[in-house]
Design a protein around this motif. Structure first.
Motif, PDB file in Angstrom:
ATOM      1  N   VAL A 167       5.104  36.402   4.288  1.00 15.37           N
ATOM      2  CA  VAL A 167       6.261  37.079   3.698  1.00 15.37           C
ATOM      3  C   VAL A 167       5.865  37.804   2.414  1.00 15.37           C
ATOM      4  CG1 VAL A 167       8.516  36.742   2.618  1.00 15.37           C
ATOM      5  CG2 VAL A 167       7.965  35.534   4.744  1.00 15.37           C
ATOM      6  N   GLU A 168       5.161  37.114   1.547  1.00 10.35           N
ATOM      7  CA  GLU A 168       4.830  37.712   0.250  1.00 10.35           C
ATOM      8  C   GLU A 168       3.825  38.861   0.372  1.00 10.35           C
ATOM      9  OE1 GLU A 168       5.674  34.129  -2.887  1.00 10.35           O
ATOM     10  OE2 GLU A 168       3.742  34.089  -1.853  1.00 10.35           O
ATOM     11  N   SER A 169       3.018  38.861   1.445  1.00 11.49           N
ATOM     12  CA  SER A 169       2.064  39.954   1.624  1.00 11.49           C
ATOM     13  C   SER A 169       2.667  41.142   2.357  1.00 11.49           C
ATOM     14  CB  SER A 169       0.822  39.458   2.379  1.00 11.49           C
ATOM     15  OG  SER A 169       1.160  39.056   3.702  1.00 11.49           O
ATOM     16  N   GLU A 170       3.715  40.906   3.145  1.00 11.63           N
ATOM     17  CA  GLU A 170       4.266  41.987   3.977  1.00 11.63           C
ATOM     18  C   GLU A 170       5.659  42.440   3.582  1.00 11.63           C
ATOM     19  OE1 GLU A 170       3.702  41.693   8.172  1.00 11.63           O
ATOM     20  OE2 GLU A 170       1.951  40.396   7.998  1.00 11.63           O
ATOM     21  N   VAL A 171       6.325  41.666   2.743  1.00  8.55           N
ATOM     22  CA  VAL A 171       7.674  42.039   2.305  1.00  8.55           C
ATOM     23  C   VAL A 171       7.632  42.261   0.803  1.00  8.55           C
ATOM     24  CG1 VAL A 171      10.098  41.367   2.161  1.00  8.55           C
ATOM     25  CG2 VAL A 171       8.715  40.676   4.143  1.00  8.55           C
ATOM     26  N   CYS A 172       7.669  43.510   0.395  1.00  7.73           N
ATOM     27  CA  CYS A 172       7.555  43.844  -1.014  1.00  7.73           C
ATOM     28  C   CYS A 172       8.902  43.679  -1.717  1.00  7.73           C
ATOM     29  CB  CYS A 172       7.070  45.279  -1.192  1.00  7.73           C
ATOM     30  SG  CYS A 172       5.427  45.558  -0.505  1.00  7.73           S
TER      31      CYS A 172
END
Length: 200
Positions: free
Chosen positions: A194-199
């Motif tokens: 989530v943290e890498s793909e959802v800014c």
């Protein structure tokens, strides 16, 4: 089903949800009890997402939904339930900053994913499987923006994934669409995706 009523539900929900940003939707069984370790996992995920700045959307009921909402409600961001009127097992859980009740599955499913930046699936039954297949179909047909699709508990999902693999082997489904699915076994893995793909 009345098209007028469905349209009114969609419009009303849009007015209440469109200002929420950075939302993650969590799906899963309404029947999982608090004593089940997976309930604790869902609670922890809800809280970690909330503290990281993500609002948590669920179906607003018991089980995985309640656990996720409780964690989010105790965190820094918003806990949002999109409930539905059913004869059994579906009443709103008490951990909601925003609660919307629908008459129709169709309009509810649209709103569970319309404003979502990631979809996470805990173990569940027909409803959870329906929601997963709906999102996969929408992405496959480019009717929905691509977002992470995360399945939690590889052992639980293994039989379904084997079936999908067969559809790929027979060219009923393209491999690129099968590869939309990410399978994990820890909350840390979910947060990393989530943290890498959802800014924010």
């Amino acid at each position: 089903m009345s098209l007028v009523t469905v349209g009114a539900e969609l419009l009303s929900a849009k007015e209440r949800l469109q200002n929420f940003k950075n939302n993650v939707t969590i799906f899963g069984s309404a029947r999982i009890q608090e004593s089940d370790p997976i309930y604790t996992d869902a609670y922890r995920l809800g809280k970690e997402l909330s503290n990281a700045g993500y609002n948590v959307f669920t179906g607003g009921g018991p089980g995985i939904m309640s656990a996720s909402n409780k964690g989010s409600y105790e965190g820094k961001s918003k806990s949002i339930g999109l409930n539905i009127e059913l004869p059994n097992e579906q009443s709103s859980n008490p951990y909601l900053d925003e609660n919307i009740t629908f008459n129709y599955f169709f309009s509810r499913k649209v709103m569970l994913v319309k404003y979502s930046s990631a979809c996470i699936y805990f173990p569940g039954g027909y409803g959870t499987a329906d929601e997963l297949m709906e999102v996969l179909t929408l992405m496959q047909t480019r009717k929905m923006n691509k977002v992470p699709i995360i399945l939690y508990d590889s052992k639980f999902w293994s039989s379904l994934l084997s079936w999908i693999e067969q559809t790929v082997d027979k060219s009923y489904v393209n491999r690129e669409h099968f590869e939309l699915i990410k399978v994990v076994d820890s909350i840390e893995e979910i947060m990393t995706i989530v943290e890498s793909e959802v800014c924010l």
